[in-house]
Design a protein around this motif. Structure first.
Motif, PDB file in Angstrom:
ATOM      1  N   PRO A 115       0.799  -1.231   0.000  1.00 28.98           N
ATOM      2  CA  PRO A 115       0.000   0.000   0.000  1.00 28.98           C
ATOM      3  C   PRO A 115       0.833   1.284   0.000  1.00 28.98           C
ATOM      4  O   PRO A 115       0.281   2.368  -0.058  1.00 28.98           O
ATOM      5  N   GLY A 116       2.153   1.177   0.071  1.00 30.02           N
ATOM      6  CA  GLY A 116       2.966   2.389   0.164  1.00 30.02           C
ATOM      7  C   GLY A 116       4.226   2.284  -0.664  1.00 30.02           C
ATOM      8  O   GLY A 116       4.354   1.436  -1.543  1.00 30.02           O
ATOM      9  N   TRP A 117       5.171   3.165  -0.375  1.00 31.87           N
ATOM     10  CA  TRP A 117       6.421   3.277  -1.122  1.00 31.87           C
ATOM     11  C   TRP A 117       7.598   3.055  -0.191  1.00 31.87           C
ATOM     12  O   TRP A 117       7.533   3.373   1.001  1.00 31.87           O
ATOM     13  N   ARG A 118       8.710   2.529  -0.749  1.00 25.82           N
ATOM     14  CA  ARG A 118       9.955   2.334  -0.016  1.00 25.82           C
ATOM     15  C   ARG A 118      11.128   2.688  -0.929  1.00 25.82           C
ATOM     16  O   ARG A 118      11.038   2.602  -2.153  1.00 25.82           O
ATOM     17  N   MET A 119      12.240   3.047  -0.311  1.00 26.95           N
ATOM     18  CA  MET A 119      13.468   3.311  -1.046  1.00 26.95           C
ATOM     19  C   MET A 119      14.095   1.972  -1.431  1.00 26.95           C
ATOM     20  O   MET A 119      14.148   1.054  -0.611  1.00 26.95           O
ATOM     21  N   VAL A 120      14.560   1.872  -2.681  1.00 27.98           N
ATOM     22  CA  VAL A 120      15.258   0.666  -3.127  1.00 27.98           C
ATOM     23  C   VAL A 120      16.678   0.970  -3.592  1.00 27.98           C
ATOM     24  O   VAL A 120      17.471   0.047  -3.759  1.00 27.98           O
ATOM     25  N   ALA A 121      16.998   2.250  -3.799  1.00 20.83           N
ATOM     26  CA  ALA A 121      18.362   2.609  -4.196  1.00 20.83           C
ATOM     27  C   ALA A 121      18.667   4.049  -3.802  1.00 20.83           C
ATOM     28  O   ALA A 121      17.804   4.926  -3.904  1.00 20.83           O
ATOM     29  N   HIS A 122      19.892   4.243  -3.351  1.00 21.95           N
ATOM     30  CA  HIS A 122      20.432   5.583  -3.076  1.00 21.95           C
ATOM     31  C   HIS A 122      21.869   5.542  -3.555  1.00 21.95           C
ATOM     32  O   HIS A 122      22.666   4.725  -3.092  1.00 21.95           O
ATOM     33  N   HIS A 123      22.198   6.384  -4.523  1.00 17.90           N
ATOM     34  CA  HIS A 123      23.553   6.442  -5.075  1.00 17.90           C
ATOM     35  C   HIS A 123      23.990   7.894  -5.025  1.00 17.90           C
ATOM     36  O   HIS A 123      23.376   8.747  -5.663  1.00 17.90           O
ATOM     37  N   ALA A 124      25.037   8.163  -4.269  1.00 18.16           N
ATOM     38  CA  ALA A 124      25.495   9.539  -4.088  1.00 18.16           C
ATOM     39  C   ALA A 124      26.953   9.673  -4.486  1.00 18.16           C
ATOM     40  O   ALA A 124      27.779   8.814  -4.169  1.00 18.16           O
ATOM     41  N   SER A 125      27.256  10.754  -5.195  1.00 20.80           N
ATOM     42  CA  SER A 125      28.614  11.047  -5.652  1.00 20.80           C
ATOM     43  C   SER A 125      28.889  12.532  -5.487  1.00 20.80           C
ATOM     44  O   SER A 125      27.988  13.349  -5.648  1.00 20.80           O
ATOM     45  N   PRO A 126      30.151  12.881  -5.194  1.00 20.25           N
ATOM     46  CA  PRO A 126      30.467  14.313  -5.117  1.00 20.25           C
ATOM     47  C   PRO A 126      30.254  14.965  -6.476  1.00 20.25           C
ATOM     48  O   PRO A 126      30.580  14.377  -7.504  1.00 20.25           O
ATOM     49  N   ALA A 127      29.696  16.151  -6.453  1.00 19.03           N
ATOM     50  CA  ALA A 127      29.556  16.906  -7.702  1.00 19.03           C
ATOM     51  C   ALA A 127      30.935  17.390  -8.124  1.00 19.03           C
ATOM     52  O   ALA A 127      31.782  17.684  -7.277  1.00 19.03           O
ATOM     53  N   PRO A 128      31.168  17.478  -9.419  1.00 17.14           N
ATOM     54  CA  PRO A 128      32.455  18.031  -9.854  1.00 17.14           C
ATOM     55  C   PRO A 128      32.536  19.493  -9.435  1.00 17.14           C
ATOM     56  O   PRO A 128      31.522  20.148  -9.211  1.00 17.14           O
ATOM     57  N   GLY A 129      33.747  19.993  -9.345  1.00 18.93           N
ATOM     58  CA  GLY A 129      33.942  21.402  -9.005  1.00 18.93           C
ATOM     59  C   GLY A 129      33.415  22.292 -10.110  1.00 18.93           C
ATOM     60  O   GLY A 129      32.963  21.814 -11.155  1.00 18.93           O
ATOM     61  N   PRO A 130      33.463  23.585  -9.891  1.00 20.77           N
ATOM     62  CA  PRO A 130      33.003  24.510 -10.926  1.00 20.77           C
ATOM     63  C   PRO A 130      33.755  24.267 -12.233  1.00 20.77           C
ATOM     64  O   PRO A 130      34.922  23.891 -12.226  1.00 20.77           O
ATOM     65  N   ALA A 131      33.076  24.490 -13.316  1.00 20.20           N
ATOM     66  CA  ALA A 131      33.700  24.299 -14.634  1.00 20.20           C
ATOM     67  C   ALA A 131      34.890  25.225 -14.773  1.00 20.20           C
ATOM     68  O   ALA A 131      34.817  26.405 -14.420  1.00 20.20           O
ATOM     69  N   ARG A 132      35.980  24.678 -15.273  1.00 17.48           N
ATOM     70  CA  ARG A 132      37.185  25.475 -15.494  1.00 17.48           C
ATOM     71  C   ARG A 132      37.038  26.202 -16.816  1.00 17.48           C
ATOM     72  O   ARG A 132      36.644  25.617 -17.814  1.00 17.48           O
ATOM     73  N   VAL A 133      37.350  27.469 -16.807  1.00 20.18           N
ATOM     74  CA  VAL A 133      37.297  28.248 -18.035  1.00 20.18           C
ATOM     75  C   VAL A 133      38.718  28.368 -18.543  1.00 20.18           C
ATOM     76  O   VAL A 133      39.569  28.984 -17.906  1.00 20.18           O
ATOM     77  N   ASP A 134      38.970  27.713 -19.652  1.00 16.70           N
ATOM     78  CA  ASP A 134      40.304  27.783 -20.247  1.00 16.70           C
ATOM     79  C   ASP A 134      40.434  29.071 -21.050  1.00 16.70           C
ATOM     80  O   ASP A 134      39.486  29.536 -21.666  1.00 16.70           O
ATOM     81  N   SER A 135      41.641  29.588 -21.044  1.00 18.66           N
ATOM     82  CA  SER A 135      41.922  30.765 -21.868  1.00 18.66           C
ATOM     83  C   SER A 135      41.959  30.330 -23.319  1.00 18.66           C
ATOM     84  O   SER A 135      42.430  29.233 -23.618  1.00 18.66           O
ATOM     85  N   PRO A 136      41.493  31.180 -24.220  1.00 15.00           N
ATOM     86  CA  PRO A 136      41.578  30.794 -25.632  1.00 15.00           C
ATOM     87  C   PRO A 136      43.048  30.715 -26.039  1.00 15.00           C
ATOM     88  O   PRO A 136      43.894  31.409 -25.467  1.00 15.00           O
ATOM     89  N   PRO A 137      43.347  29.862 -26.990  1.00 10.57           N
ATOM     90  CA  PRO A 137      44.753  29.777 -27.420  1.00 10.57           C
ATOM     91  C   PRO A 137      45.181  31.124 -28.003  1.00 10.57           C
ATOM     92  O   PRO A 137      44.356  31.875 -28.549  1.00 10.57           O
ATOM     93  N   PRO A 138      46.459  31.418 -27.880  1.00  8.82           N
ATOM     94  CA  PRO A 138      46.914  32.704 -28.430  1.00  8.82           C
ATOM     95  C   PRO A 138      46.728  32.732 -29.944  1.00  8.82           C
ATOM     96  O   PRO A 138      46.859  31.712 -30.611  1.00  8.82           O
TER      97      PRO A 138
END
Length: 143
Positions: A115-138
């Motif tokens: 009659p109800g709901w239950r958890m069957v999976a929990h998968h947790a991972s660290p989020a990646p850091g902020p996106a790195r902004v590369d300088s354009p090539p010269p």
């Protein structure tokens, strides 16, 4: 385990994070399905299979004494009448340590059981850091 009935996947999710914040093992055990096919992966940890392994690890985690505060954001929900998948960012604050620099990305899966709901999976991972902004090539001069 508890015979608590969770009418919706959202009710299970709320109970899961409340149990985590209160370090309440009995409340945590109540949200999980009793099945050898449940799965849990903590950040950087191995895959735990079956209710016994999953709850044994939660017992250790909840006994650590850390007081956590978890705020969810960036929720994506996919569901039907029997299964629901929630992908969330867990923004975690550890009492005395301040907020974590990056959220944890978690996928929670819920299954209608009787009659109800239950958890069957929990998968947790660290989020990646902020996106790195590369300088354009010269610029190169071509004549």
């Amino acid at each position: 385990m508890s015979e608590k009935i969770f009418p919706t996947p959202q009710d299970v999710e709320a109970a899961f994070y409340e149990a985590l914040e209160r370090s309440d093992y009995d409340a945590m055990a109540a949200v999980w399905a009793e099945d050898e096919d449940v799965v849990c992966v903590h950040p950087g940890g191995p895959r735990l299979c079956g209710t016994e392994q999953v709850l044994a690890q939660w017992k250790r985690i909840l006994a650590s004494g850390q007081q956590l505060r978890v705020r969810l954001s960036h929720e994506v929900v996919v569901s039907n009448t029997m299964v629901a998948m929630h992908s969330v960012h867990e923004n975690i604050t550890i009492e005395g340590a301040g907020p974590t620099p990056n959220p944890v990305i978690a996928t929670n899966v819920y299954l209608r059981v009787g009659p109800g709901w239950r958890m069957v999976a929990h998968h947790a991972s660290p989020a990646p850091g902020p996106a790195r902004v590369d300088s354009p090539p010269p610029a190169t001069a071509t004549l």
